[in-house]
Scaffold this motif. Structure first.
Motif, PDB file in Angstrom:
ATOM      1  N   ILE A  78      34.390  54.982  35.405  1.00 31.37           N
ATOM      2  CA  ILE A  78      34.872  55.146  36.478  1.00 31.37           C
ATOM      3  C   ILE A  78      36.092  54.228  36.809  1.00 31.37           C
ATOM      4  O   ILE A  78      35.794  53.115  36.855  1.00 31.37           O
ATOM      5  CB  ILE A  78      33.953  55.435  37.879  1.00 31.37           C
ATOM      6  N   GLY A  79      37.124  54.801  37.095  1.00 32.95           N
ATOM      7  CA  GLY A  79      38.536  53.937  37.574  1.00 32.95           C
ATOM      8  C   GLY A  79      39.166  54.399  38.769  1.00 32.95           C
ATOM      9  O   GLY A  79      38.554  55.429  39.245  1.00 32.95           O
ATOM     10  N   ALA A  80      40.220  53.819  39.287  1.00 32.97           N
ATOM     11  CA  ALA A  80      40.773  54.001  40.462  1.00 32.97           C
ATOM     12  C   ALA A  80      42.245  54.393  40.031  1.00 32.97           C
ATOM     13  O   ALA A  80      42.823  53.565  39.295  1.00 32.97           O
ATOM     14  CB  ALA A  80      40.829  52.756  41.368  1.00 32.97           C
ATOM     15  N   ALA A  81      42.906  55.325  40.712  1.00 31.41           N
ATOM     16  CA  ALA A  81      44.297  55.750  40.484  1.00 31.41           C
ATOM     17  C   ALA A  81      44.997  55.096  41.639  1.00 31.41           C
ATOM     18  O   ALA A  81      44.694  55.149  42.923  1.00 31.41           O
ATOM     19  CB  ALA A  81      44.374  57.135  40.131  1.00 31.41           C
ATOM     20  N   SER A  82      46.402  55.022  41.412  1.00 32.65           N
ATOM     21  CA  SER A  82      47.314  54.879  42.452  1.00 32.65           C
ATOM     22  C   SER A  82      47.314  53.581  43.224  1.00 32.65           C
ATOM     23  O   SER A  82      47.275  53.546  44.303  1.00 32.65           O
ATOM     24  CB  SER A  82      47.402  56.133  43.386  1.00 32.65           C
ATOM     25  N   ILE A  83      46.984  52.730  42.504  1.00 31.99           N
ATOM     26  CA  ILE A  83      46.879  51.274  42.956  1.00 31.99           C
ATOM     27  C   ILE A  83      48.353  50.447  42.975  1.00 31.99           C
ATOM     28  O   ILE A  83      48.773  49.974  41.912  1.00 31.99           O
ATOM     29  CB  ILE A  83      45.929  50.273  42.080  1.00 31.99           C
ATOM     30  N   SER A  84      49.034  50.792  44.017  1.00 29.96           N
ATOM     31  CA  SER A  84      50.473  50.656  44.112  1.00 29.96           C
ATOM     32  C   SER A  84      50.664  49.702  45.306  1.00 29.96           C
ATOM     33  O   SER A  84      51.798  49.408  45.806  1.00 29.96           O
ATOM     34  CB  SER A  84      51.283  51.991  44.167  1.00 29.96           C
ATOM     35  N   SER A  85      49.819  49.164  46.232  1.00 29.05           N
ATOM     36  CA  SER A  85      50.074  48.246  47.366  1.00 29.05           C
ATOM     37  C   SER A  85      48.989  47.300  47.524  1.00 29.05           C
ATOM     38  O   SER A  85      47.812  47.381  46.631  1.00 29.05           O
ATOM     39  CB  SER A  85      50.025  49.176  48.437  1.00 29.05           C
ATOM     40  N   MET A  86      49.263  46.076  47.947  1.00 28.92           N
ATOM     41  CA  MET A  86      48.109  44.979  48.292  1.00 28.92           C
ATOM     42  C   MET A  86      47.084  45.590  48.912  1.00 28.92           C
ATOM     43  O   MET A  86      45.990  45.231  48.711  1.00 28.92           O
ATOM     44  CB  MET A  86      48.936  44.038  49.021  1.00 28.92           C
ATOM     45  N   GLN A  87      47.222  46.606  49.853  1.00 28.39           N
ATOM     46  CA  GLN A  87      46.174  47.171  50.564  1.00 28.39           C
ATOM     47  C   GLN A  87      45.202  47.877  49.520  1.00 28.39           C
ATOM     48  O   GLN A  87      43.993  47.848  49.657  1.00 28.39           O
ATOM     49  CB  GLN A  87      46.480  48.237  51.801  1.00 28.39           C
ATOM     50  N   SER A  88      45.905  48.594  48.764  1.00 31.69           N
ATOM     51  CA  SER A  88      45.116  49.274  47.758  1.00 31.69           C
ATOM     52  C   SER A  88      44.155  48.428  46.653  1.00 31.69           C
ATOM     53  O   SER A  88      43.369  48.641  46.456  1.00 31.69           O
ATOM     54  CB  SER A  88      45.828  50.254  46.878  1.00 31.69           C
ATOM     55  N   PHE A  89      44.838  47.241  46.366  1.00 29.87           N
ATOM     56  CA  PHE A  89      44.621  46.446  45.213  1.00 29.87           C
ATOM     57  C   PHE A  89      43.377  45.653  46.076  1.00 29.87           C
ATOM     58  O   PHE A  89      42.224  45.374  45.567  1.00 29.87           O
ATOM     59  CB  PHE A  89      45.604  45.316  45.063  1.00 29.87           C
ATOM     60  N   ASP A  90      43.553  45.327  47.257  1.00 21.71           N
ATOM     61  CA  ASP A  90      42.402  44.459  47.887  1.00 21.71           C
ATOM     62  C   ASP A  90      41.132  45.410  47.848  1.00 21.71           C
ATOM     63  O   ASP A  90      39.909  44.758  47.800  1.00 21.71           O
ATOM     64  CB  ASP A  90      42.821  44.101  49.282  1.00 21.71           C
ATOM     65  N   SER A  91      41.269  46.593  48.085  1.00 13.08           N
ATOM     66  CA  SER A  91      40.182  47.435  48.355  1.00 13.08           C
ATOM     67  C   SER A  91      39.331  47.412  46.913  1.00 13.08           C
ATOM     68  O   SER A  91      38.316  47.957  47.056  1.00 13.08           O
ATOM     69  CB  SER A  91      40.438  48.834  48.787  1.00 13.08           C
ATOM     70  N   ILE A  92      39.904  47.125  45.829  1.00 12.52           N
ATOM     71  CA  ILE A  92      39.096  47.397  44.669  1.00 12.52           C
ATOM     72  C   ILE A  92      38.549  46.083  44.160  1.00 12.52           C
ATOM     73  O   ILE A  92      37.473  46.126  43.166  1.00 12.52           O
ATOM     74  CB  ILE A  92      40.117  47.946  43.439  1.00 12.52           C
ATOM     75  N   CYS A  93      38.880  45.117  44.689  1.00  7.97           N
ATOM     76  CA  CYS A  93      38.252  43.738  44.217  1.00  7.97           C
ATOM     77  C   CYS A  93      36.971  43.632  44.069  1.00  7.97           C
ATOM     78  O   CYS A  93      36.269  42.913  43.441  1.00  7.97           O
ATOM     79  CB  CYS A  93      38.771  42.611  45.037  1.00  7.97           C
ATOM     80  N   SER A  94      36.093  44.267  45.091  1.00  7.91           N
ATOM     81  CA  SER A  94      34.700  44.141  45.480  1.00  7.91           C
ATOM     82  C   SER A  94      34.117  45.283  44.531  1.00  7.91           C
ATOM     83  O   SER A  94      32.789  45.198  44.539  1.00  7.91           O
ATOM     84  CB  SER A  94      34.471  44.175  46.754  1.00  7.91           C
ATOM     85  N   LEU A  95      34.698  46.209  43.922  1.00  4.82           N
ATOM     86  CA  LEU A  95      33.991  47.175  43.326  1.00  4.82           C
ATOM     87  C   LEU A  95      33.412  47.242  41.873  1.00  4.82           C
ATOM     88  O   LEU A  95      32.627  48.216  41.369  1.00  4.82           O
ATOM     89  CB  LEU A  95      34.852  48.479  43.424  1.00  4.82           C
ATOM     90  N   ASP A  96      34.011  46.139  41.208  1.00  6.51           N
ATOM     91  CA  ASP A  96      33.466  46.034  39.775  1.00  6.51           C
ATOM     92  C   ASP A  96      33.998  46.951  38.911  1.00  6.51           C
ATOM     93  O   ASP A  96      32.984  47.490  38.236  1.00  6.51           O
ATOM     94  CB  ASP A  96      31.933  45.550  39.902  1.00  6.51           C
ATOM     95  N   LEU A  97      34.909  47.583  39.109  1.00  5.10           N
ATOM     96  CA  LEU A  97      35.668  48.722  38.306  1.00  5.10           C
ATOM     97  C   LEU A  97      35.968  48.243  36.932  1.00  5.10           C
ATOM     98  O   LEU A  97      36.609  47.050  36.752  1.00  5.10           O
ATOM     99  CB  LEU A  97      36.726  49.232  38.867  1.00  5.10           C
ATOM    100  N   ASP A  98      35.796  48.921  35.938  1.00  5.29           N
ATOM    101  CA  ASP A  98      36.450  48.608  34.552  1.00  5.29           C
ATOM    102  C   ASP A  98      37.798  48.659  34.391  1.00  5.29           C
ATOM    103  O   ASP A  98      38.377  47.985  33.513  1.00  5.29           O
ATOM    104  CB  ASP A  98      35.636  49.520  33.632  1.00  5.29           C
ATOM    105  N   TYR A  99      38.569  49.450  35.440  1.00  2.96           N
ATOM    106  CA  TYR A  99      39.925  49.605  35.144  1.00  2.96           C
ATOM    107  C   TYR A  99      40.513  50.440  36.227  1.00  2.96           C
ATOM    108  O   TYR A  99      39.611  51.096  37.099  1.00  2.96           O
ATOM    109  CB  TYR A  99      40.435  50.523  33.901  1.00  2.96           C
TER     110      TYR A  99
END
Length: 211
Positions: A78-99
């Protein structure tokens, strides 16, 4: 980031396809939409899909949704799409995503991603961004929009590279074109809205039989 890049490349070499799912409007207001999403992911998994990206959403519940999906579908990358802002980046930091992926090259975001060991694959649409991504240490990039940039662009990038780069094509890709694109320079592909309701069609079903 080096380890995450290598792991993703190995995963995509096994099955060079990512299906991206965007959340419906009012997704977090209607409980049935959540149930429908989980059913859709389960169906994709049953078809043999190994890599799925979920589009980022600014709703505070998005992170918990991703954690729920990761817990329920452990066989899917599972990954996250459309990481294009600092808000979106900050929200993924604790999710332990592979990409995760960005639609374009944003140096500020990518520098922060490297600092915090987050793999946010940059979207590339020109040589200048490609050079910058390589200089930052990226050996996996997303060519976007691949359907408009065409085969000649990927050849141009390949002629310019100074080391092995793994190219993911995204944007307007149809399942009937997967084989052709993979045979003409792309190492993996992302398919989304061109796949009606993110449900495998006959072309994709035939392609998946080889993976």
């Amino acid at each position: 980031m080096e380890v995450k890049q290598n792991n993703l490349i190995k995963t995509l070499q096994i099955q060079p396809l990512i299906v991206v799912i965007r959340l419906d409007r009012q997704f977090f207001d209607i409980s049935q939409k959540r149930k429908n999403l989980l059913l859709k992911i389960n169906k994709l998994s049953n078809f043999g899909i190994k890599n799925i990206e979920i589009g980022w959403d600014s709703n505070p519940g998005w992170g918990n949704l991703i954690l729920e999906i990761k817990k329920q579908f452990k066989s899917i990358n599972i990954g996250a799409a459309s990481i294009s802002s600092m808000q979106s980046f900050d929200s993924i930091c604790s999710l332990d995503l592979d990409y995760s992926m960005s639609p374009f090259f944003n140096k500020e975001i990518h520098l922060k991603a490297i600092k915090y060991n987050q793999l946010v694959i940059p979207g590339i649409s020109n040589i200048e961004s490609f050079k910058e991504a390589i200089n930052l240490g990226y050996k996996i990039v997303k060519v976007y929009p691949a359907s408009k940039l065409g085969i000649n662009f990927i050849h141009e990038l390949k002629n310019f590279k100074q080391k092995n780069i793994f190219f993911i094509g995204a944007g307007g890709i149809k399942s009937k074109n997967l084989k052709t694109l993979l045979n003409n320079g792309y190492d993996a592909l992302v398919i989304g809205k061109e796949l009606q309701n993110q449900t495998p069609d006959k072309d994709l079903e035939i392609w998946l039989k080889n993976y």
